[in-house]
Design a protein around this motif. Structure first.
Motif, PDB file in Angstrom:
ATOM      1  N   ALA A 141       0.818  -1.216   0.000  1.00  0.00           N
ATOM      2  CA  ALA A 141       0.000   0.000   0.000  1.00  0.00           C
ATOM      3  C   ALA A 141       0.851   1.265   0.000  1.00  0.00           C
ATOM      4  N   VAL A 142       2.027   1.218   0.650  1.00  0.00           N
ATOM      5  CA  VAL A 142       2.866   2.423   0.720  1.00  0.00           C
ATOM      6  C   VAL A 142       3.917   2.458  -0.378  1.00  0.00           C
ATOM      7  N   TYR A 143       4.114   1.340  -1.063  1.00  0.00           N
ATOM      8  CA  TYR A 143       5.141   1.286  -2.110  1.00  0.00           C
ATOM      9  C   TYR A 143       4.801   2.278  -3.227  1.00  0.00           C
ATOM     10  N   GLY A 144       5.776   3.098  -3.593  1.00  0.00           N
ATOM     11  CA  GLY A 144       5.588   4.053  -4.670  1.00  0.00           C
ATOM     12  C   GLY A 144       4.941   5.356  -4.266  1.00  0.00           C
ATOM     13  N   THR A 145       4.568   5.498  -3.007  1.00  0.00           N
ATOM     14  CA  THR A 145       3.955   6.744  -2.539  1.00  0.00           C
ATOM     15  C   THR A 145       5.036   7.761  -2.176  1.00  0.00           C
ATOM     16  N   GLU A 146       4.630   8.998  -1.935  1.00  0.00           N
ATOM     17  CA  GLU A 146       5.588  10.040  -1.560  1.00  0.00           C
ATOM     18  C   GLU A 146       6.322   9.718  -0.263  1.00  0.00           C
ATOM     19  N   PRO A 147       5.614   9.229   0.790  1.00  0.00           N
ATOM     20  CA  PRO A 147       6.344   8.833   2.000  1.00  0.00           C
ATOM     21  C   PRO A 147       7.369   7.733   1.750  1.00  0.00           C
ATOM     22  N   PHE A 148       7.053   6.812   0.830  1.00  0.00           N
ATOM     23  CA  PHE A 148       7.993   5.734   0.521  1.00  0.00           C
ATOM     24  C   PHE A 148       9.275   6.286  -0.084  1.00  0.00           C
ATOM     25  N   TYR A 149       9.158   7.241  -0.996  1.00  0.00           N
ATOM     26  CA  TYR A 149      10.349   7.780  -1.662  1.00  0.00           C
ATOM     27  C   TYR A 149      11.184   8.653  -0.744  1.00  0.00           C
ATOM     28  N   ARG A 150      10.631   9.039   0.387  1.00  0.00           N
ATOM     29  CA  ARG A 150      11.422   9.779   1.371  1.00  0.00           C
ATOM     30  C   ARG A 150      12.304   8.867   2.205  1.00  0.00           C
ATOM     31  N   VAL A 151      12.051   7.574   2.152  1.00  0.00           N
ATOM     32  CA  VAL A 151      12.885   6.604   2.862  1.00  0.00           C
ATOM     33  C   VAL A 151      14.199   6.461   2.119  1.00  0.00           C
ATOM     34  N   THR A 152      15.302   6.519   2.822  1.00  0.00           N
ATOM     35  CA  THR A 152      16.607   6.421   2.193  1.00  0.00           C
ATOM     36  C   THR A 152      16.814   5.039   1.576  1.00  0.00           C
ATOM     37  N   PHE A 153      17.767   4.953   0.670  1.00  0.00           N
ATOM     38  CA  PHE A 153      18.062   3.670   0.017  1.00  0.00           C
ATOM     39  C   PHE A 153      18.484   2.620   1.046  1.00  0.00           C
ATOM     40  N   GLY A 154      19.314   3.042   1.997  1.00  0.00           N
ATOM     41  CA  GLY A 154      19.730   2.118   3.045  1.00  0.00           C
ATOM     42  C   GLY A 154      18.559   1.639   3.884  1.00  0.00           C
ATOM     43  N   GLY A 155      17.623   2.559   4.142  1.00  0.00           N
ATOM     44  CA  GLY A 155      16.438   2.185   4.904  1.00  0.00           C
ATOM     45  C   GLY A 155      15.584   1.178   4.167  1.00  0.00           C
ATOM     46  N   ARG A 156      15.441   1.341   2.853  1.00  0.00           N
ATOM     47  CA  ARG A 156      14.666   0.379   2.073  1.00  0.00           C
ATOM     48  C   ARG A 156      15.332  -0.998   2.077  1.00  0.00           C
ATOM     49  N   CYS A 157      16.648  -0.997   1.958  1.00  0.00           N
ATOM     50  CA  CYS A 157      17.376  -2.277   1.981  1.00  0.00           C
ATOM     51  C   CYS A 157      17.201  -2.970   3.327  1.00  0.00           C
ATOM     52  N   ALA A 158      17.300  -2.195   4.419  1.00  0.00           N
ATOM     53  CA  ALA A 158      17.152  -2.773   5.759  1.00  0.00           C
ATOM     54  C   ALA A 158      15.734  -3.228   6.024  1.00  0.00           C
ATOM     55  N   TRP A 159      14.777  -2.667   5.294  1.00  0.00           N
ATOM     56  CA  TRP A 159      13.362  -3.004   5.475  1.00  0.00           C
ATOM     57  C   TRP A 159      12.948  -4.204   4.631  1.00  0.00           C
ATOM     58  N   MET A 160      13.185  -4.148   3.344  1.00  0.00           N
ATOM     59  CA  MET A 160      12.636  -5.149   2.428  1.00  0.00           C
ATOM     60  C   MET A 160      13.461  -6.425   2.362  1.00  0.00           C
ATOM     61  N   GLY A 161      14.762  -6.289   2.219  1.00  0.00           N
ATOM     62  CA  GLY A 161      15.609  -7.476   2.077  1.00  0.00           C
ATOM     63  C   GLY A 161      15.464  -8.453   3.230  1.00  0.00           C
ATOM     64  N   PRO A 162      15.713  -8.015   4.467  1.00  0.00           N
ATOM     65  CA  PRO A 162      15.566  -8.930   5.612  1.00  0.00           C
ATOM     66  C   PRO A 162      14.150  -9.466   5.769  1.00  0.00           C
ATOM     67  N   SER A 163      13.131  -8.659   5.408  1.00  0.00           N
ATOM     68  CA  SER A 163      11.752  -9.121   5.546  1.00  0.00           C
ATOM     69  C   SER A 163      11.509 -10.356   4.681  1.00  0.00           C
ATOM     70  N   PHE A 164      11.915 -10.279   3.411  1.00  0.00           N
ATOM     71  CA  PHE A 164      11.711 -11.405   2.507  1.00  0.00           C
ATOM     72  C   PHE A 164      12.512 -12.627   2.955  1.00  0.00           C
TER      73      PHE A 164
END
Length: 262
Positions: A201-224
Motif C-alpha cells: 500500500a505504501v510502495y511508490g507513494t511520496e512517503p515511501f520515496y522519502r525513505v533512504t536507500f539504506g532504509g529500504r534495503c534494511a526493510w525489504m531485504g531482511p523481511s523477505f
C-alpha cells in the motif's frame, strides 16, 4: 548522519545493564530456588539456561508492548512510514539493549552458546533498527516485526524441558509443542498477508520515496529472507508436531510428579 536522542540512548543503556544483571544474578538465583534440576546442569547448559531465561523475559516484555502499539497507537497505524515513532522507539531501544547484551554474552561464552547465525541476526537487526531510532522511519513495520518475539517463550521452554530430561511424549512437552507450533504460526506466518499488504500500500507513494536507500534495503531485504526461513521452519515444526501427536504410547507424567525427573 542522524543522531540518537538522549532518551533512546538512556533506554538502550538501561536495557543492556538490566539484561546483564538478569543473566548474571537474577536468573541463577531464581532458577536455583525453584528448579531442583538446575543444580545438576553442566556449566555449558547453565550458561545457556540463563541466556534463554533472559531471552524469554525480553520476548514477553517487547512482544506484549508491540501488541499494545499495534492496537492503540493511531499515529503509527495511520502513517506506517513516518508516523510518530515515540512508543516504537522505546520498544526498539529496549530490544537493541538486549541484542547488544546478548551479543556480548555470546562472544564471551562462545564455547557454550557461540553461534555465527545469531551474531549475524543481531547485527542485521541492529542495522535495521538504526533507521528507526535515529531517523524515525518505518515505525509500523519495525514494531510489526517484533511481534514475532511472542513465539520465543515456547521455543525456549522446549529446550528447558529437554535439558531437564522431560520425555518428548510427556504431557508438558506435548502441550508446549502444540503451543509453540500455534504461536509460531500466529505471530510469524498468519500475519504475513497483513504485513505485506501494508508494504504494498505504501510502495511508490511520496512517503515511501522519502525513505533512504539504506532504509529500504534494511526493510525489504531482511523481511523477505526472514519470512522464507519462517515458512521453512513452520513446515518442519508442523511435521514434528503432527508426528508426535500421531505416535503411540505417550509417556506417563507420574515420573515427573514424583520427582524422578526435574
Amino acid at each position: 548522519m542522524e543522531s540518537f536522542s538522549p532518551l533512546v540512548l538512556s533506554i538502550a543503556a538501561t536495557s543492556f545493564v538490566t539484561f546483564q544483571c538478569l543473566f548474571h544474578f537474577v536468573s541463577p538465583w531464581i532458577s536455583a530456588q525453584f528448579f531442583p534440576g538446575y543444580h545438576r546442569l553442566s556449566p555449558r547448559h547453565t550458561i545457556e539456561w540463563n541466556s534463554r531465561t533472559v531471552s524469554t523475559l525480553h520476548a514477553l516484555i517487547v512482544g506484549l508492548f508491540c501488541l499494545y502499539i499495534l492496537l492503540h497507537d493511531d499515529a503509527v497505524n495511520e502513517d506506517p512510514v513516518w508516523g510518530d515513532p515515540s512508543l516504537v522507539k522505546i520498544n526498539v531501544a529496549m530490544t537493541c539493549g538486549y541484542l547488544l547484551s546478548d551479543m556480548l554474552l555470546i562472544c564471551y561464552y562462545w564455547r557454550a552458546i557461540g553461534d555465527k547465525f545469531f551474531v549475524i541476526h543481531h547485527l542485521a537487526a541492529l542495522y535495521a533498527y538504526y533507521y528507526v531510532l535515529s531517523i524515525g522511519m518505518l515505525p509500523y513495520f519495525a514494531n510489526f516485526r517484533l511481534v514475532a518475539e511472542l513465539s520465543t517463550p515456547c521455543v525456549n521452554q522446549r529446550w528447558f524441558f529437554e535439558v531437564l530430561g522431560y520425555p518428548k511424549r510427556s504431557l508438558p512437552n506435548m502441550v508446549n509443542g502444540i503451543a509453540m507450533t500455534a504461536s509460531f504460526f500466529l505471530v510469524r506466518i498468519a500475519v504475513m498477508p497483513l504485513y505485506y499488504s501494508r508494504m504494498y500500500a505504501v510502495y511508490g507513494t511520496e512517503p515511501f520515496y522519502r525513505v533512504t536507500f539504506g532504509g529500504r534495503c534494511a526493510w525489504m531485504g531482511p523481511s523477505f529472507c526472514l519470512d522464507i526461513m519462517n515458512v521453512m521452519w513452520m513446515h518442519k515444526m508442523a511435521r514434528g508436531c503432527i508426528g508426535v501427536l500421531r505416535s503411540p504410547g505417550k509417556v506417563n507424567v507420574e515420573k515427573l510428579q514424583n520427582g524422578k525427573v526435574h
